[in-house]
Scaffold this active site. Sequence first.
Site, PDB file in Angstrom:
ATOM      1  N   SER A   1      -4.778  -3.483  19.694  1.00 50.41           N
ATOM      2  CA  SER A   1      -6.184  -2.877  19.922  1.00 50.41           C
ATOM      3  C   SER A   1      -6.834  -3.312  19.042  1.00 50.41           C
ATOM      4  O   SER A   1      -8.198  -3.074  19.298  1.00 50.41           O
ATOM      5  CB  SER A   1      -5.495  -1.224  19.419  1.00 50.41           C
ATOM      6  OG  SER A   1      -4.712  -0.623  20.549  1.00 50.41           O
TER       7      SER A   1
ATOM      8  N   ALA B   1       4.980  -3.803  16.820  1.00 49.00           N
ATOM      9  CA  ALA B   1       5.128  -3.532  15.443  1.00 49.00           C
ATOM     10  C   ALA B   1       4.905  -2.346  15.021  1.00 49.00           C
ATOM     11  O   ALA B   1       5.059  -1.769  13.714  1.00 49.00           O
ATOM     12  CB  ALA B   1       4.881  -4.574  14.603  1.00 49.00           C
TER      13      ALA B   1
ATOM     14  N   ASP C   1      -5.729   3.272  20.406  1.00 50.00           N
ATOM     15  CA  ASP C   1      -6.203   3.189  19.034  1.00 50.00           C
ATOM     16  C   ASP C   1      -7.516   2.000  18.639  1.00 50.00           C
ATOM     17  O   ASP C   1      -7.774   2.107  17.605  1.00 50.00           O
ATOM     18  CB  ASP C   1      -5.053   2.065  18.184  1.00 50.00           C
ATOM     19  CG  ASP C   1      -3.858   3.056  17.963  1.00 50.00           C
ATOM     20  OD1 ASP C   1      -3.833   4.068  18.065  1.00 50.00           O
ATOM     21  OD2 ASP C   1      -2.517   2.234  17.944  1.00 50.00           O
TER      22      ASP C   1
ATOM     23  N   GLY D   1      -0.851  -2.155  15.344  1.00 48.96           N
ATOM     24  CA  GLY D   1      -2.201  -1.837  16.207  1.00 48.96           C
ATOM     25  C   GLY D   1      -2.838  -3.050  16.366  1.00 48.96           C
ATOM     26  O   GLY D   1      -4.067  -3.232  16.573  1.00 48.96           O
ATOM     27  N   GLY D   2      -1.930  -4.371  16.491  1.00 46.48           N
ATOM     28  CA  GLY D   2      -2.493  -5.474  16.353  1.00 46.48           C
ATOM     29  C   GLY D   2      -3.415  -5.820  17.750  1.00 46.48           C
ATOM     30  O   GLY D   2      -4.482  -6.377  17.702  1.00 46.48           O
TER      31      GLY D   2
ATOM     32  N   LYS E   1      -3.167  -1.957  10.900  1.00 49.49           N
ATOM     33  CA  LYS E   1      -3.223  -0.708  10.479  1.00 49.49           C
ATOM     34  C   LYS E   1      -1.950  -0.121  10.035  1.00 49.49           C
ATOM     35  O   LYS E   1      -0.855  -0.659  10.462  1.00 49.49           O
ATOM     36  CB  LYS E   1      -4.232   0.178  11.036  1.00 49.49           C
ATOM     37  CG  LYS E   1      -3.331   0.506  12.514  1.00 49.49           C
ATOM     38  CD  LYS E   1      -2.198   1.220  12.606  1.00 49.49           C
ATOM     39  CE  LYS E   1      -1.776   1.475  14.090  1.00 49.49           C
ATOM     40  NZ  LYS E   1      -0.509   2.347  14.003  1.00 49.49           N
TER      41      LYS E   1
END
Length: 288
Positions: A105, A99, A138, A102-103, A11
């Site tokens: 989550s 980064a 998130d 939101g990877g 996202k």
Amino acid sequence: MSQVRVNAPAKVNTLLRVIGRREDGYHDLEMVMVPLSLCDEITLTATGGGITISVDGQADDGMAGERNLAFRAARAFIEHAGVKAGVAIELTKRVPVAAGLGGGSSDAAAVLRGLNSLWGVGLTVDELAGIGARLGADVPFFCHRGPAFVEGIGDRVSVYETFPKCSYLLINPGFPLSTPWVYDQWDLQLTMKPPDARVRPLFQVFSDVIASLHNDLERVTIPAHPEIGVIKGALMESGAAGALMSGSGPTVFGVFSDAVARDRAHAQLDREGWRIYKAEARLESSTV
């Protein structure tokens, strides 16, 4: 059904305002969050018992075993649904870690959605988001899917019925940023502000997205890491209509009206140490 495959999209935050710090230490936020075509991939295979996880691609020690948020999501789902079965999780990482995208989550939310389908439990999106809220701020957004206005600590999600189609170019400078560190630097005594209905934008056309681009946390990250500002400038010089750091950084994204303009900029931005990703917004409606 014994196996399902689900995508876990990254996202970007096209708007992020820090409203204040709560007594429990979390921050109240106002955000516009947009899921992207850049995705991790997850395969869930039903087993006789227990939870296992394997990670292919970029990984760190925090992603091993029970420390991985996807693993904890599977355990939370099994406990909530009372399922007498186990699952093997195969996670292919494509979204950069630490980064601002939101990877982790998104991986957790994808596991919740996938297990709901794998075992035919039939939980609603709101029920999945309720489980997700106990895992990370998130996660509820990624349970709902689609661009959304997100409030509170990330637990109040209002999905937009319409959102302009945009193309994005993401540039990660190659170093991680700790979300707790970024928020610790945020001086609430000077920046606290009440919720403001004027920042709950509606999006009809492309220029609405550009006009609302804002991230309070850049005031913390750019002085500490000037390269974030350099990337923003490079994206604007290459033709982006707007550029912004996503979440707590350090990834910066440029917004383009179409893929042709985005790809033209991509061809100009190839610098050592930068990891560059092309993506489109995922505009699908909320489904399990």
